[in-house]
Design a protein around this motif. Structure first.
Motif, mmCIF file in Angstrom:
data_model
loop_
_atom_site.group_PDB
_atom_site.id
_atom_site.type_symbol
_atom_site.label_atom_id
_atom_site.label_comp_id
_atom_site.label_asym_id
_atom_site.label_seq_id
_atom_site.Cartn_x
_atom_site.Cartn_y
_atom_site.Cartn_z
ATOM 1 N N MET A 1 5.428 -2.170 8.364
ATOM 2 C CA MET A 1 4.948 -2.725 6.965
ATOM 3 C C MET A 1 4.976 -1.194 6.239
ATOM 4 O O MET A 1 4.907 -1.185 4.889
ATOM 5 C CB MET A 1 3.504 -2.942 6.938
ATOM 6 C CG MET A 1 3.005 -3.514 5.692
ATOM 7 S SD MET A 1 3.722 -5.127 5.144
ATOM 8 C CE MET A 1 2.945 -5.478 3.929
ATOM 9 N N SER A 2 5.177 0.212 6.912
ATOM 10 C CA SER A 2 5.097 1.183 6.124
ATOM 11 C C SER A 2 6.378 1.341 5.210
ATOM 12 O O SER A 2 6.329 2.089 4.335
ATOM 13 C CB SER A 2 5.185 2.458 7.247
ATOM 14 O OG SER A 2 6.205 2.328 8.017
ATOM 15 N N THR A 4 7.485 -0.798 3.337
ATOM 16 C CA THR A 4 7.297 -1.327 2.011
ATOM 17 C C THR A 4 6.133 -0.744 1.311
ATOM 18 O O THR A 4 5.655 -1.242 0.198
ATOM 19 C CB THR A 4 6.969 -2.892 2.338
ATOM 20 O OG1 THR A 4 5.899 -3.015 3.058
ATOM 21 C CG2 THR A 4 8.200 -3.599 3.054
ATOM 22 N N ARG A 5 5.520 0.407 1.735
ATOM 23 C CA ARG A 5 4.485 1.065 0.952
ATOM 24 C C ARG A 5 4.774 1.276 -0.365
ATOM 25 O O ARG A 5 4.031 1.261 -1.402
ATOM 26 C CB ARG A 5 4.052 2.071 1.697
ATOM 27 C CG ARG A 5 2.930 2.860 1.346
ATOM 28 C CD ARG A 5 2.507 4.257 1.995
ATOM 29 N NE ARG A 5 2.559 4.100 3.309
ATOM 30 C CZ ARG A 5 2.464 5.229 4.178
ATOM 31 N NH1 ARG A 5 2.729 6.320 3.850
ATOM 32 N NH2 ARG A 5 2.648 4.927 5.507
ATOM 33 N N HIS A 6 5.949 1.812 -0.640
ATOM 34 C CA HIS A 6 6.265 2.280 -1.834
ATOM 35 C C HIS A 6 7.183 1.110 -2.679
ATOM 36 O O HIS A 6 7.772 1.407 -3.835
ATOM 37 C CB HIS A 6 7.250 3.521 -1.723
ATOM 38 C CG HIS A 6 6.663 4.573 -1.028
ATOM 39 N ND1 HIS A 6 5.542 5.447 -1.500
ATOM 40 C CD2 HIS A 6 6.909 5.115 0.118
ATOM 41 C CE1 HIS A 6 5.231 6.258 -0.596
ATOM 42 N NE2 HIS A 6 6.149 6.175 0.350
ATOM 43 N N LEU A 138 3.053 -9.616 -1.399
ATOM 44 C CA LEU A 138 2.730 -8.187 -1.247
ATOM 45 C C LEU A 138 1.399 -8.189 -1.779
ATOM 46 O O LEU A 138 0.845 -7.553 -2.603
ATOM 47 C CB LEU A 138 3.430 -7.372 -2.226
ATOM 48 C CG LEU A 138 4.920 -7.070 -1.794
ATOM 49 C CD1 LEU A 138 5.605 -6.236 -3.043
ATOM 50 C CD2 LEU A 138 4.988 -6.144 -0.535
ATOM 51 N N ALA A 141 -1.073 -5.611 -3.437
ATOM 52 C CA ALA A 141 -0.578 -4.759 -4.433
ATOM 53 C C ALA A 141 -0.742 -4.897 -5.776
ATOM 54 O O ALA A 141 -1.328 -5.842 -6.133
ATOM 55 C CB ALA A 141 1.032 -4.837 -4.236
ATOM 56 N N ARG A 179 -2.984 3.509 -5.565
ATOM 57 C CA ARG A 179 -1.828 2.323 -5.504
ATOM 58 C C ARG A 179 -1.560 1.992 -6.851
ATOM 59 O O ARG A 179 -0.395 1.667 -7.344
ATOM 60 C CB ARG A 179 -2.317 1.073 -4.723
ATOM 61 C CG ARG A 179 -2.366 1.369 -3.284
ATOM 62 C CD ARG A 179 -2.672 -0.116 -2.492
ATOM 63 N NE ARG A 179 -3.886 -0.778 -2.863
ATOM 64 C CZ ARG A 179 -4.951 -0.578 -2.329
ATOM 65 N NH1 ARG A 179 -5.070 0.151 -1.368
ATOM 66 N NH2 ARG A 179 -5.963 -1.374 -2.712
ATOM 67 N N SER A 182 0.579 4.910 -9.068
ATOM 68 C CA SER A 182 2.117 4.640 -8.478
ATOM 69 C C SER A 182 2.685 3.539 -9.289
ATOM 70 O O SER A 182 4.011 3.873 -9.689
ATOM 71 C CB SER A 182 2.319 4.506 -7.244
ATOM 72 O OG SER A 182 1.796 3.228 -6.843
ATOM 73 N N GLN A 219 14.419 -2.180 1.262
ATOM 74 C CA GLN A 219 13.192 -1.922 1.774
ATOM 75 C C GLN A 219 12.406 -3.316 2.336
ATOM 76 O O GLN A 219 11.531 -3.331 3.291
ATOM 77 C CB GLN A 219 12.338 -1.340 0.635
ATOM 78 C CG GLN A 219 12.816 -0.015 0.335
ATOM 79 C CD GLN A 219 11.899 0.891 -0.560
ATOM 80 O OE1 GLN A 219 10.932 0.121 -0.833
ATOM 81 N NE2 GLN A 219 12.203 2.018 -0.919
ATOM 82 N N THR A 223 10.389 -5.232 6.547
ATOM 83 C CA THR A 223 9.000 -5.401 6.887
ATOM 84 C C THR A 223 8.837 -6.538 7.919
ATOM 85 O O THR A 223 9.704 -7.169 8.392
ATOM 86 C CB THR A 223 8.030 -6.077 5.602
ATOM 87 O OG1 THR A 223 6.980 -6.324 6.109
ATOM 88 C CG2 THR A 223 8.924 -7.393 5.590
ATOM 89 N N ARG A 225 6.153 -8.252 8.387
ATOM 90 C CA ARG A 225 4.950 -9.236 7.964
ATOM 91 C C ARG A 225 5.232 -10.662 8.483
ATOM 92 O O ARG A 225 6.334 -11.039 8.302
ATOM 93 C CB ARG A 225 4.602 -8.988 6.427
ATOM 94 C CG ARG A 225 3.616 -9.854 6.086
ATOM 95 C CD ARG A 225 3.466 -9.667 4.355
ATOM 96 N NE ARG A 225 2.304 -10.519 4.010
ATOM 97 C CZ ARG A 225 1.451 -10.080 2.975
ATOM 98 N NH1 ARG A 225 1.714 -8.945 2.725
ATOM 99 N NH2 ARG A 225 0.674 -11.133 2.621
#
Length: 232
Positions: A1-2, A4-6, A138, A141, A179, A182, A219, A223, A225
């Motif tokens: 999952m990291s 897709t963090r950005h 997401l 988010a 979050r 960004s 990206q 994931t 998920r």
């Protein structure tokens, strides 16, 4: 999952650039949100000016596409598949079609020409898919194309960080603010890049968000998920 963090920040850049390029190149059409098109349409009606076709069509199109997206997500969940990557691919294909039709229309295209209207609706559809995928794939988010909501949420969270009395509430507000910030920064960057590219390259500037959408597909494909289980 990291991985897709950005992703929300990247999607915000895409939305900002598509919205700006579409507005400048297609006679004031907002592709990333329907509010601006409603304002323009109402202004034309009140002033008695002839409203352009694209803003009128954008409202029902933007309403229809999330409904169809929901059906697609439900079908993917039934098949045991996660929805994030398919929705990102769908967004990329719609943006690629938007770019292709704008290039086919040539420079100085009439915003009311059929090819320009169809192109604009592909852009609106791509952004409607993006708005939907953030909510269904997401979760947690911030919105990536509605900065009024994000700015409000950010300022409220900053107030909580500065004035809140409970440490847990302050920590949660700080995490949300990071979050949200960004996404705000990404959208502003997208607007700036979109305007600069449109000035330099015309509607070929849509290659920027289209390329970024392809990057988002890469990206989103990493994931782990599990598939969403939506209620009937």
């Amino acid at each position: 999952m990291s991985a897709t963090r950005h992703l929300p920040a990247l999607l915000s850049v895409i939305a900002g650039s598509v919205d700006t390029i579409g507005f400048l190149g297609l006679g004031g059409l907002f592709t990333a949100h329907v509010t601006g098109n409603l304002v323009i349409l109402a202004a034309h009606v009140v002033s008695g000016d002839r409203a352009t076709v694209a803003p009128m069509l954008s409202v029902p199109v933007f309403m229809m596409v999330p409904g169809l997206t929901r059906l697609l997500v439900g079908r993917l969940a039934f098949m045991g598949l996660a929805s994030l990557r398919p929705l990102l691919v769908l967004q990329f294909l719609l943006l690629a079609g938007f770019l292709a039709l704008c290039l086919a229309a040539g420079p100085g295209v009439d915003p009311n020409a059929a090819i320009a209207v169809i192109a604009g609706m592909l852009g609106v559809s791509a952004m409607a898919v993006q708005n939907a995928l953030v909510q269904v794939a997401l979760k947690g988010a911030p919105p990536t194309a509605v900065m009024t909501t994000n700015l409000t949420r950010f300022m409220l969270d900053m107030g909580e960080v500065l004035l809140g009395r409970k440490p847990d509430d302050r920590a949660a507000a700080r995490a949300r603010a990071m979050r949200t910030w960004s996404a705000i920064l990404g959208f502003a960057l997208g607007c700036g890049l979109g305007a600069a590219c449109k000035a330099a390259f015309g509607l070929l500037a849509l290659a920027l968000p289209t390329g970024l959408a392809l990057l988002a597909c890469a990206q989103g494909g990493t994931t782990s998920r599990p598939p969403e289980r939506l209620q009937a």
